[in-house]
Design an enzyme around this catalytic site. Structure first.
Site, PDB file in Angstrom:
ATOM      1  N   SER A  89      32.019  17.435   9.859  1.00 45.94           N
ATOM      2  CA  SER A  89      32.654  17.974  11.074  1.00 45.94           C
ATOM      3  C   SER A  89      33.871  17.162  11.527  1.00 45.94           C
ATOM      4  CB  SER A  89      31.637  18.177  12.204  1.00 45.94           C
ATOM      5  OG  SER A  89      31.028  16.981  12.589  1.00 45.94           O
ATOM      6  N   CYS A 138      30.850  12.916   8.400  1.00 46.06           N
ATOM      7  CA  CYS A 138      31.459  13.393   7.143  1.00 46.06           C
ATOM      8  C   CYS A 138      32.154  14.739   7.343  1.00 46.06           C
ATOM      9  CB  CYS A 138      30.405  13.511   6.036  1.00 46.06           C
ATOM     10  SG  CYS A 138      29.597  11.954   5.603  1.00 46.06           S
ATOM     11  N   ASP A 140      26.410  19.115   2.177  1.00 46.39           N
ATOM     12  CA  ASP A 140      26.349  17.758   2.736  1.00 46.39           C
ATOM     13  C   ASP A 140      26.710  16.741   1.640  1.00 46.39           C
ATOM     14  OD1 ASP A 140      25.683  15.335   3.807  1.00 46.39           O
ATOM     15  OD2 ASP A 140      23.707  15.954   4.526  1.00 46.39           O
ATOM     16  N   ASN A 156      27.953  14.006  12.103  1.00 48.41           N
ATOM     17  CA  ASN A 156      29.314  13.877  12.677  1.00 48.41           C
ATOM     18  C   ASN A 156      30.061  12.666  12.121  1.00 48.41           C
ATOM     19  OD1 ASN A 156      30.820  13.464  15.996  1.00 48.41           O
ATOM     20  ND2 ASN A 156      31.503  14.757  14.337  1.00 48.41           N
TER      21      ASN A 156
HETATM   22  P1  4NP Z   1      27.521  14.949   7.939  1.00 42.30           P
HETATM   23  O1  4NP Z   1      26.824  14.085   6.772  1.00 42.30           O
HETATM   24  O2  4NP Z   1      26.433  15.773   8.566  1.00 42.30           O
HETATM   25  O3  4NP Z   1      28.520  15.770   7.227  1.00 42.30           O
HETATM   26  O4  4NP Z   1      28.142  13.940   8.902  1.00 42.30           O
HETATM   27  C1  4NP Z   1      25.688  13.294   6.967  1.00 42.30           C
HETATM   28  C2  4NP Z   1      25.817  12.060   7.549  1.00 42.30           C
HETATM   29  C3  4NP Z   1      24.700  11.260   7.696  1.00 42.30           C
HETATM   30  C4  4NP Z   1      23.467  11.705   7.271  1.00 42.30           C
HETATM   31  C5  4NP Z   1      23.341  12.960   6.677  1.00 42.30           C
HETATM   32  C6  4NP Z   1      24.457  13.747   6.533  1.00 42.30           C
HETATM   33  N1  4NP Z   1      22.314  10.873   7.411  1.00 42.30           N
HETATM   34  O5  4NP Z   1      21.246  11.258   6.915  1.00 42.30           O
HETATM   35  O6  4NP Z   1      22.407   9.803   8.015  1.00 42.30           O
END
Ligand code: 4NP
Length: 184
Positions: free
Chosen positions: A19, A17, A139, A15
């Site tokens: 969403s 990037c 991602d 949450n």
């Molecule tokens: P999101 O991206 O799911 O689009 O917010 C990520 C943000 C952080 C992490 C992985 C994906 N992380 O591993 O901390």
């Protein structure tokens, strides 16, 4: 559209990037289409690592180049109560979708008889962008700036598709859809 609110929750892993980008893009597009007052929009992550944090600075920068402002958003984690509180829960990728469904299954075992969690429509956000060759919003967290730009392209396409479906359903039925075709 009728006075019934349509409640939409966008879900990714952290949450910070994808969403929050989806929430801000969809909000802006819905405002342009004149239906924002009929919508309740939110976003969350399946994980809890970034709870309370602002969106990733790279996501904020990429969004700002297209005039979307993510700065006021703060991360939160998906909660069992979300299955009662939203009409659509839209996953950014297949892993998010699996995690959402697993939480729903676990929480439905302890749900009260009044729960209407069974009426929520859970699916992938990119189902609304059928002309894209992606099923998942990739991602971007461990990649470079281009990944954040690609995320915006996919999210804009899916936002327009979902918006068109909501407006069509409202025109056809005098209100927002209870069972969007993409989930039937
Ligand atoms: P999101 O991206 O799911 O689009 O917010 C990520 C943000 C952080 C992490 C992985 C994906 N992380 O591993 O901390």
């Amino acid at each position: 559209m009728t006075s019934k609110m349509t409640r939409i929750l966008f879900v990714c892993l952290g949450n910070i990037c994808r969403s929050p980008t989806a929430e801000a893009v969809f909000r802006a597009r819905a405002e342009q289409a004149g239906i924002l007052s009929r919508l309740q929009l939110d976003s969350c992550g399946t994980g809890d690592w970034h709870v309370g944090k602002a969106p990733d600075s790279r996501a904020q920068r990429a969004a700002a180049t297209r005039d979307y402002d993510l700065s006021a958003l703060r991360a939160r984690q998906l909660d069992p109560s979300d299955f009662d509180r939203f009409d659509y829960i839209l996953a950014m990728d297949a892993a998010n979708l699996r995690d959402i469904i697993a939480l729903q299954a676990a929480s439905s075992e302890s749900a009260s008889p009044e729960s209407n969690a069974s009426s929520v429509h859970i699916g992938r956000f990119l189902d609304y962008a059928p002309n894209q060759c992606h099923a998942d919003v990739p991602d971007p967290y461990y990649g470079g700036d281009k990944g954040f730009d690609d995320v915006l392209d996919l999210i804009e396409a899916a936002s327009d598709g979902l918006l068109a479906q909501l407006v069509d359903a409202a025109d056809a039925h005098g209100g927002p859809p209870n069972k969007p075709e993409a989930f039937q």
